[in-house]
Every structure is written in C-alpha cells, then in structure tokens.
Design a protein around this motif. Sequence first.
Motif, PDB file in Angstrom:
ATOM      1  N   UNK A 279     -13.960  -4.151  -7.581  1.00 21.30           N
ATOM      2  CA  UNK A 279     -14.783  -3.203  -6.805  1.00 21.30           C
ATOM      3  C   UNK A 279     -13.913  -2.223  -6.037  1.00 21.30           C
ATOM      4  N   UNK A 280     -12.656  -2.108  -6.408  1.00 25.20           N
ATOM      5  CA  UNK A 280     -11.731  -1.264  -5.639  1.00 25.20           C
ATOM      6  C   UNK A 280     -11.050  -0.238  -6.544  1.00 25.20           C
ATOM      7  N   UNK A 281     -10.283   0.650  -5.863  1.00 26.21           N
ATOM      8  CA  UNK A 281      -9.620   1.731  -6.603  1.00 26.21           C
ATOM      9  C   UNK A 281      -8.224   1.313  -7.066  1.00 26.21           C
ATOM     10  N   UNK A 282      -7.627   2.172  -7.899  1.00 32.35           N
ATOM     11  CA  UNK A 282      -6.253   1.919  -8.367  1.00 32.35           C
ATOM     12  C   UNK A 282      -5.278   1.975  -7.199  1.00 32.35           C
ATOM     13  N   UNK A 283      -5.563   2.891  -6.274  1.00 40.23           N
ATOM     14  CA  UNK A 283      -4.686   3.021  -5.094  1.00 40.23           C
ATOM     15  C   UNK A 283      -4.701   1.726  -4.287  1.00 40.23           C
ATOM     16  N   UNK A 284      -5.871   1.127  -4.126  1.00 37.61           N
ATOM     17  CA  UNK A 284      -6.011  -0.148  -3.418  1.00 37.61           C
ATOM     18  C   UNK A 284      -5.165  -1.209  -4.108  1.00 37.61           C
ATOM     19  N   UNK A 285      -5.240  -1.239  -5.455  1.00 35.69           N
ATOM     20  CA  UNK A 285      -4.485  -2.234  -6.221  1.00 35.69           C
ATOM     21  C   UNK A 285      -2.990  -2.075  -5.973  1.00 35.69           C
ATOM     22  N   UNK A 286      -2.516  -0.827  -5.982  1.00 35.31           N
ATOM     23  CA  UNK A 286      -1.095  -0.552  -5.727  1.00 35.31           C
ATOM     24  C   UNK A 286      -0.709  -1.016  -4.317  1.00 35.31           C
ATOM     25  N   UNK A 287      -1.552  -0.652  -3.330  1.00 38.01           N
ATOM     26  CA  UNK A 287      -1.260  -1.031  -1.928  1.00 38.01           C
ATOM     27  C   UNK A 287      -1.173  -2.540  -1.769  1.00 38.01           C
ATOM     28  N   UNK A 288      -2.153  -3.230  -2.342  1.00 31.37           N
ATOM     29  CA  UNK A 288      -2.194  -4.691  -2.224  1.00 31.37           C
ATOM     30  C   UNK A 288      -0.986  -5.330  -2.923  1.00 31.37           C
ATOM     31  N   UNK A 289      -0.650  -4.809  -4.100  1.00 28.66           N
ATOM     32  CA  UNK A 289       0.462  -5.374  -4.868  1.00 28.66           C
ATOM     33  C   UNK A 289       1.773  -5.192  -4.108  1.00 28.66           C
ATOM     34  N   UNK A 290       2.036  -3.979  -3.645  1.00 25.23           N
ATOM     35  CA  UNK A 290       3.302  -3.709  -2.954  1.00 25.23           C
ATOM     36  C   UNK A 290       3.394  -4.476  -1.637  1.00 25.23           C
TER      37      UNK A 290
END
Lengths: 223, 111
Positions: free
Chosen positions: A36-47
Amino acid sequence: MNASQRPQIATWLLQTVLSGRHREDIIGDILEDSQERSRLWFWRQSLTAIFVNLGRDLREHKVLALRSVLIGTAVLWVLHRMLIPSLESLAPSADTASRWLRENGLQGVDVWRARLRLGDSVLTVRWCLGFVATGWFIAKLHRPYVTAMLTAYICAIFAWELFIGFSAPFPSTLSMMVHVFVVAPLCVLAGGVVAGAGTMISSGRSAKSVAMLGASTPRHMSA
Amino acid sequence: MRRREYLGSFELVVLLAVMRLDRDAYGVPISREIETATGREVAIGSVYATLARLEAKGLVASHVGEPTAERGGRAKRYFTVTGKGQREVRQTQQALRFLWEGVPQLQGGAA
C-alpha cells in the motif's frame, strides 16, 4: 505497489546487506507493508533498516570490527607483496611487444600506449585486485556481520589515508582521491558481494530468486 | 543494589503500541499504530532495533506466527509485553504523571 513494481536494487540491497536476528522479520514486514506504499517509501525503509542494522552491529561487535581491520590490512600487505612483482613484470612484456610492433611498421601503437598510460593502469589493477581480495576475505571470515565489518575496514582505509596524508602512489591528487574514496570502497564491497554470491550459490539459491525476493523461501529463519 | 534502567521515549511508545495491539502486535501494525499516534512515518528497522533492545531487557517476548504469501513466505513475529515490561510502563507513567502535574505552563491545555 505489487512485487513486480518494487525497486529491484533496493530489494537486492535489503536481501544482501541486512543481517541480525530480526532480518527475516524486517524483510517480511517491509514486503507486506509495501503493497500500500510508494517506491520512495520502500527505498526509505530499506536504507533506514540497513543503516540502523549497520550501526547496531558495529556498536555490539567492536572487537570483530578491529579484527576485520587487522585481517584486511594483513591480507592487503601479503597480496601486494605477491602482486607487485607479478604485475610489474607485465610492463616489460608490454615494452617488448611495443618495440616489436614499432619495428614492424605499426607506429601508432606507441601513441595508444601513451594514451592508456600503462604504468597507471597496472597500478589501478593492482589496487583493485588487492581490495577486492581483501573484501572477499573479510566477508568470508565475518559471515553474520559482513556489511558492518566491510564498513569498518573501509572507514579504516579512509582514516589511514587521511592520517598519513594520502600514501597511495597515484600521479595526481584527483586520481588519488578517486582511488581512495571511490575505487577502494567499491572494490572492497565487490569482494564482499562475490563472497556472498558464492554462499548463495552453494546453498542452492539462484541469483534470480534472490532478485525476485518475494517468491523465495527465507534464507535462514531466525529463532 | 542493581541500577534501574529508564525507558527511552521511543521504547515507551513501542511498548504502549504493543500493549494496545495485544495479540496482533507484529512489525507492520506496531509501525502503523505509532504512525497514527505521532503523525510521522516510522522506520520498521528502527522499530525492530527498539524491540530487540526491549527483548534483551526482558520487557517484551516474541514468538513466530504463520508465514504468508504477501511476506514472501516469511513468518510474522508477534510481540507481547512481559510482566516486567508492564511494571516498567506503569512506573514510567507514574513518574511522568508526577512531573506533568508539577508544570503550571502545561495546565489547562494551553501551550
């Protein structure tokens, strides 16, 4: 965002770099929540997960970090003792080849040789091979904390070069800076990735399944 | 006598979120609960770093649940607050309430 829309590089980083007891829990939660989130969210969470994990590993395993720096330094010293004679022997061979080509009417070879600056290239190759091998050794010897130990070693390289005022024998300051701050860390990390890839292949995981992540079985379920 | 370790503010927030969620407390709902309460995005990595610290202190316990397809076949890890954790939260609440009531600037709801 479904599985195919996930950023592949962030996914690969998460799978490759993250370690620790809650590794699988964190990856599972990020994958679940990412729907339910954006690609930017995924990048932020991963980093963020990677950096938080990295900081914790370094704080909790200071002795291992020191050991990785000492091992890295020893491996690099031994390799350079071995690599210097063998690689420098290539330069005279190139000289001989160049002379033969010139005598046989191929004058342009000298121009190209000058452009390629053979001596510098040999130095760069030696530099790269040394750091890739060092990264590989550190990764193999510090399996659960690879990223933290490679980071400790890279920081030691920076500290050493800054402390002694850039000892690397490169012709210009720019070349030296690029080799110390870009080439060396990338080579150390590449060595780590190669060591990790070997582990994944030996444990029966294909590179594609690692990249796809979502459809794969957890590598090691934490207790 | 053993020195008492005080809860950090984020540790307290995480403990309260776990208590509120009761049986459904795993990474995703815990993060969402904190996001709803604080209005800020929460990093799942930071939540787990805090939970690992709380687990080491014996304030929370965890168990592995069922794996799901949306998690790539990974199991959920559920957290519960232990008796020691509940006592710690209650002591922190009492300390904060005492301090709160002694601040005249914060009385009556005006900032």
